[in-house]
Design an enzyme around this catalytic site. Structure first.
Site, PDB file in Angstrom:
ATOM      1  N   LYS A  22       0.828  -1.209   0.000  1.00 26.00           N
ATOM      2  CA  LYS A  22       0.000   0.000   0.000  1.00 26.00           C
ATOM      3  C   LYS A  22       0.868   1.268   0.000  1.00 26.00           C
ATOM      4  O   LYS A  22       0.662   2.169  -0.810  1.00 26.00           O
ATOM      5  CB  LYS A  22      -0.909   0.023   1.234  1.00 26.00           C
ATOM      6  CG  LYS A  22      -1.610   1.367   1.424  1.00 26.00           C
ATOM      7  CD  LYS A  22      -2.386   1.438   2.719  1.00 26.00           C
ATOM      8  CE  LYS A  22      -1.604   1.955   3.882  1.00 26.00           C
ATOM      9  NZ  LYS A  22      -1.641   3.387   4.130  1.00 26.00           N
ATOM     10  N   ASN A  23       1.820   1.328   0.930  1.00 23.86           N
ATOM     11  CA  ASN A  23       2.556   2.591   1.073  1.00 23.86           C
ATOM     12  C   ASN A  23       3.542   2.848  -0.067  1.00 23.86           C
ATOM     13  O   ASN A  23       4.012   3.977  -0.229  1.00 23.86           O
ATOM     14  CB  ASN A  23       3.225   2.676   2.452  1.00 23.86           C
ATOM     15  CG  ASN A  23       2.179   2.912   3.536  1.00 23.86           C
ATOM     16  OD1 ASN A  23       1.032   3.276   3.236  1.00 23.86           O
ATOM     17  ND2 ASN A  23       2.543   2.687   4.785  1.00 23.86           N
ATOM     18  N   CYS A 117      -6.230  13.633  11.831  1.00 29.17           N
ATOM     19  CA  CYS A 117      -5.240  12.839  12.552  1.00 29.17           C
ATOM     20  C   CYS A 117      -5.883  11.949  13.589  1.00 29.17           C
ATOM     21  O   CYS A 117      -6.446  12.445  14.542  1.00 29.17           O
ATOM     22  CB  CYS A 117      -4.260  13.758  13.271  1.00 29.17           C
ATOM     23  SG  CYS A 117      -3.369  14.834  12.179  1.00 29.17           S
ATOM     24  N   ARG A 122       0.470  15.140  13.041  1.00 30.13           N
ATOM     25  CA  ARG A 122       1.160  14.621  11.850  1.00 30.13           C
ATOM     26  C   ARG A 122       1.599  15.790  10.974  1.00 30.13           C
ATOM     27  O   ARG A 122       0.995  16.076   9.947  1.00 30.13           O
ATOM     28  CB  ARG A 122       0.241  13.661  11.089  1.00 30.13           C
ATOM     29  CG  ARG A 122      -0.195  12.483  11.938  1.00 30.13           C
ATOM     30  CD  ARG A 122      -0.879  11.416  11.139  1.00 30.13           C
ATOM     31  NE  ARG A 122       0.063  10.693  10.309  1.00 30.13           N
ATOM     32  CZ  ARG A 122      -0.290   9.707   9.491  1.00 30.13           C
ATOM     33  NH1 ARG A 122      -1.534   9.353   9.382  1.00 30.13           N
ATOM     34  NH2 ARG A 122       0.620   9.089   8.768  1.00 30.13           N
ATOM     35  N   ASP A 307       3.722   0.495  12.066  1.00 33.47           N
ATOM     36  CA  ASP A 307       2.482   0.018  11.455  1.00 33.47           C
ATOM     37  C   ASP A 307       2.156  -1.423  11.844  1.00 33.47           C
ATOM     38  O   ASP A 307       1.124  -1.962  11.432  1.00 33.47           O
ATOM     39  CB  ASP A 307       2.547   0.170   9.926  1.00 33.47           C
ATOM     40  CG  ASP A 307       2.578   1.636   9.525  1.00 33.47           C
ATOM     41  OD1 ASP A 307       2.220   2.483  10.359  1.00 33.47           O
ATOM     42  OD2 ASP A 307       2.979   1.934   8.387  1.00 33.47           O
ATOM     43  N   ARG A 399      -9.119   0.124   3.620  1.00 35.74           N
ATOM     44  CA  ARG A 399      -8.258   1.087   2.935  1.00 35.74           C
ATOM     45  C   ARG A 399      -6.881   0.494   2.677  1.00 35.74           C
ATOM     46  O   ARG A 399      -6.152   0.980   1.813  1.00 35.74           O
ATOM     47  CB  ARG A 399      -8.099   2.349   3.789  1.00 35.74           C
ATOM     48  CG  ARG A 399      -9.423   3.017   4.035  1.00 35.74           C
ATOM     49  CD  ARG A 399      -9.238   4.228   4.873  1.00 35.74           C
ATOM     50  NE  ARG A 399      -8.106   4.937   4.313  1.00 35.74           N
ATOM     51  CZ  ARG A 399      -7.166   5.504   5.039  1.00 35.74           C
ATOM     52  NH1 ARG A 399      -7.230   5.468   6.330  1.00 35.74           N
ATOM     53  NH2 ARG A 399      -6.183   6.132   4.454  1.00 35.74           N
TER      54      ARG A 399
HETATM   55  N1  EPU Z   1       7.281  14.180  11.040  1.00 36.78           N
HETATM   56  C1  EPU Z   1       7.570  15.497  11.306  1.00 36.78           C
HETATM   57  N2  EPU Z   1       7.563  16.378  10.265  1.00 36.78           N
HETATM   58  C2  EPU Z   1       7.288  15.996   8.982  1.00 36.78           C
HETATM   59  C3  EPU Z   1       7.002  14.658   8.728  1.00 36.78           C
HETATM   60  C4  EPU Z   1       6.991  13.752   9.775  1.00 36.78           C
HETATM   61  O1  EPU Z   1       7.819  15.870  12.446  1.00 36.78           O
HETATM   62  O2  EPU Z   1       7.318  16.856   8.092  1.00 36.78           O
HETATM   63  C5  EPU Z   1       7.284  13.204  12.150  1.00 36.78           C
HETATM   64  C6  EPU Z   1       5.911  12.587  12.362  1.00 36.78           C
HETATM   65  O3  EPU Z   1       5.126  13.393  13.225  1.00 36.78           O
HETATM   66  C7  EPU Z   1       6.258  11.240  12.956  1.00 36.78           C
HETATM   67  C8  EPU Z   1       7.585  10.873  12.263  1.00 36.78           C
HETATM   68  O4  EPU Z   1       8.110  12.102  11.768  1.00 36.78           O
HETATM   69  O5  EPU Z   1       6.475  11.367  14.326  1.00 36.78           O
HETATM   70  C9  EPU Z   1       7.482   9.885  11.126  1.00 36.78           C
HETATM   71  O6  EPU Z   1       6.522  10.323  10.161  1.00 36.78           O
HETATM   72  P1  EPU Z   1       6.609   9.945   8.612  1.00 36.78           P
HETATM   73  O7  EPU Z   1       6.714  11.192   7.831  1.00 36.78           O
HETATM   74  O8  EPU Z   1       7.683   8.914   8.442  1.00 36.78           O
HETATM   75  O9  EPU Z   1       5.196   9.291   8.357  1.00 36.78           O
HETATM   76  P2  EPU Z   1       4.288   9.443   7.063  1.00 36.78           P
HETATM   77  O10 EPU Z   1       5.162   9.505   5.857  1.00 36.78           O
HETATM   78  O11 EPU Z   1       3.274  10.501   7.232  1.00 36.78           O
HETATM   79  C10 EPU Z   1       4.161   6.908   6.517  1.00 36.78           C
HETATM   80  C11 EPU Z   1       3.087   5.876   6.377  1.00 36.78           C
HETATM   81  C12 EPU Z   1       2.516   5.533   7.742  1.00 36.78           C
HETATM   82  C13 EPU Z   1       3.642   5.080   8.667  1.00 36.78           C
HETATM   83  C14 EPU Z   1       4.762   6.113   8.708  1.00 36.78           C
HETATM   84  C15 EPU Z   1       5.984   5.658   9.503  1.00 36.78           C
HETATM   85  C16 EPU Z   1       2.169   6.367   4.203  1.00 36.78           C
HETATM   86  C17 EPU Z   1       1.050   6.886   3.410  1.00 36.78           C
HETATM   87  N3  EPU Z   1       2.027   6.395   5.529  1.00 36.78           N
HETATM   88  O12 EPU Z   1       3.531   8.058   7.084  1.00 36.78           O
HETATM   89  O13 EPU Z   1       1.661   4.431   7.496  1.00 36.78           O
HETATM   90  O14 EPU Z   1       3.147   4.904   9.975  1.00 36.78           O
HETATM   91  O15 EPU Z   1       5.202   6.410   7.364  1.00 36.78           O
HETATM   92  O16 EPU Z   1       6.501   4.478   8.951  1.00 36.78           O
HETATM   93  O17 EPU Z   1       3.166   5.901   3.662  1.00 36.78           O
HETATM   94  C18 EPU Z   1      -0.164   3.018   7.803  1.00 36.78           C
HETATM   95  O18 EPU Z   1       0.137   2.465   6.742  1.00 36.78           O
HETATM   96  O19 EPU Z   1      -1.016   2.554   8.606  1.00 36.78           O
HETATM   97  C19 EPU Z   1       0.505   4.255   8.180  1.00 36.78           C
HETATM   98  C20 EPU Z   1       0.039   5.072   9.099  1.00 36.78           C
END
Ligand code: EPU
Length: 432
Positions: A22-23, A117, A122, A307, A399
């Site tokens: 998915k991701n 959120c 996030r 996850d 989803r």
């Molecule tokens: N963070 C920041 N600033 C940013 C971005 C992230 O502070 O600009 C922080 C977040 O608050 C968090 C950490 O960095 O504490 C990690 O966030 P990340 O950006 O890695 O998460 P994401 O890209 O929004 C993706 C997956 C999530 C998964 C996370 C961590 C997708 C669409 N989502 O989210 O997947 O938990 O990486 O591996 O790829 C899921 O599939 O259930 C899911 C939530």
């Protein structure tokens, strides 16, 4: 709206085929906007997040052709808009990838702020910092993020991420792929889907090196042309089925996986007393004895994935002894714990740590999926519990898990999906 009715207490036996990740899919589909040609993408999972991504691209003017259930061709040669529909884009978190992709190809993007959120703050400040360093102006107005390259085209730059972010790493990669000159992303995330996106872009003519390490180097190219690409298998879907076997007992062959991606999950389940045998692109998972306690701390890849945190917690509820689960990626991801308690689990949450005292058995109850992975944990707990559970809000689960009911039924689970007239349309899914 549907709900799942689960008659628990049956061990799982048989084989399960893992779908595309998915991701990876929700990043690679927007990345097709960067391509001035036709891309054929294979192994796409049939899940509602993917359907939404494809609809958004179609609205922007991409021509989408379904070849079969898991293969599409995307032709983004005639995009007529760089502004996404507010209604569609705000429904999925991954819509933020449209900013990097549109900015990278057209020098401008207007994308609705990504969805709400359910597990804490996030932010996307690291994405914005990356775009700004590449020469974009980014402002938020009227619910939209407006990004535009100040000189019409982005320029390469060195970007050091303050936090390891999957989304920021992939988004900056997309924006930089056709920027003028070289970009270096330091403190990059290393998840398998980051390597997958880089491989996809490279197969379309990009020049990206180092994906999978914490330094990614991108040499900007003038344009990307079409090609064919197959998405990697879903590490978390595979881990979820492994956790289900751990909780219920039984023996299942988990097929179409990359064993290396599973190491962090395999090692933890083995610590809990689960037998896992690796064979090329399959894992044989067996649990016959009692589950043992284990301490788990979530970390960016190659650490234990956040996850999988709710799913492993559901397993540890049934282990002998007291386990500690520490969430260190998100600042809050324990909303589901109250649902497990309804089934008889003994869990105390103190800030980022859950203290899980194993119980002899869980009992079926009416429970709710609070988000995608929390929903997966509910399914696991319900499959292992004595008696009947009713899981509501399953649209969150759908989803991210293709055909979950059918796949579990093929393993001998007593689970069925029924219409749930009580649930309102207000329960829209927003997070992934
Ligand atoms: N963070 C920041 N600033 C940013 C971005 C992230 O502070 O600009 C922080 C977040 O608050 C968090 C950490 O960095 O504490 C990690 O966030 P990340 O950006 O890695 O998460 P994401 O890209 O929004 C993706 C997956 C999530 C998964 C996370 C961590 C997708 C669409 N989502 O989210 O997947 O938990 O990486 O591996 O790829 C899921 O599939 O259930 C899911 C939530």
């Amino acid at each position: 709206m549907a709900k799942y009715i689960v008659q628990g207490g049956k061990p799982l036996f048989g084989e399960v085929e893992i779908s595309g990740a998915k991701n990876a899919a929700v990043a690679i589909i927007p990345a097709a906007l960067l391509v001035d040609g036709v891309c054929r993408i294979e192994n796409i999972p049939q899940i509602s997040d993917v359907t939404l991504c494809l609809r958004i691209l179609e609205e922007l003017g991409a021509n989408i052709r379904s070849i079969n259930r898991h293969t599409v061709e995307i032709d983004a040669r005639h995009i007529h808009s760089t502004r996404t529909s507010y209604e569609l884009a705000r429904k999925i978190r991954a819509s933020y990838y449209l900013i990097g992709a549109l900015l990278g190809r057209f020098g401008q993007a207007e994308v609705a702020m990504p969805g709400g959120c359910n597990f804490g703050v996030r932010p996307i400040d690291q994405h914005v910092k990356g775009f700004a360093t590449l020469g974009a102006k980014v402002v938020v107005e009227g619910g939209f993020i407006h990004a535009s390259a100040e000189t019409g085209r982005l320029h390469g730059a060195n970007i050091y991420l303050d936090v390891v972010s999957v989304g920021a790493t992939m988004n900056i990669m997309m924006a930089a792929v056709m920027a003028e000159g070289n970009t270096i992303i330091e403190n990059a995330a290393k998840e398998p889907h980051i390597v997958d996106l880089a491989n996809f872009l490279n197969s379309m003519g990009a020049n990206i090196r180092g994906a999978g390490t914490d330094t990614i180097k991108i040499r900007g190219v003038d344009h990307l042309t079409g090609g064919s690409y197959a998405i990697i298998p879903d590490q978390i879907e595979a881990g979820t089925y492994m956790a289900a076997v751990a909780a219920t007992g039984g023996q299942v062959l988990v097929k179409n996986i990359i064993p290396k991606h599973m190491d962090c999950i395999t090692a933890k389940l083995q610590e809990c007393g689960v037998e896992v045998e690796e064979r090329e692109d399959t894992l044989l998972v067996r649990r016959t004895g009692k589950l043992q306690k284990a301490n788990v701390k979530t970390l960016p890849y190659p650490g234990f994935p956040t996850d999988m945190q709710p799913q492993i917690t559901a397993v540890l509820c049934l282990a002998e002894g007291t386990s500690l689960v520490t969430e260190s990626v998100w600042n809050s991801r324990y909303q589901y714990v109250d649902e497990l308690k309804r089934m008889g689990a003994h869990i105390q949450v103190d800030d980022k740590t859950a203290v899980v005292e194993g119980v002899d058995h869980l009992t079926g109850a009416p429970i709710q999926a609070c988000d995608l992975r929390a929903g997966a944990a509910m399914v696991i707990a319900a499959l292992a519990a004595q008696g009947q559970s009713e899981i509501s809000c399953v649209q969150y689960i759908e989803r991210g898990y293709e055909d979950i009911v059918e796949k579990l039924r093929a393993l001998g689970a007593d689970i069925r999906s029924v219409e749930d007239p009580c649930e309102g349309a207000e329960l829209e899914a927003h997070i992934s």
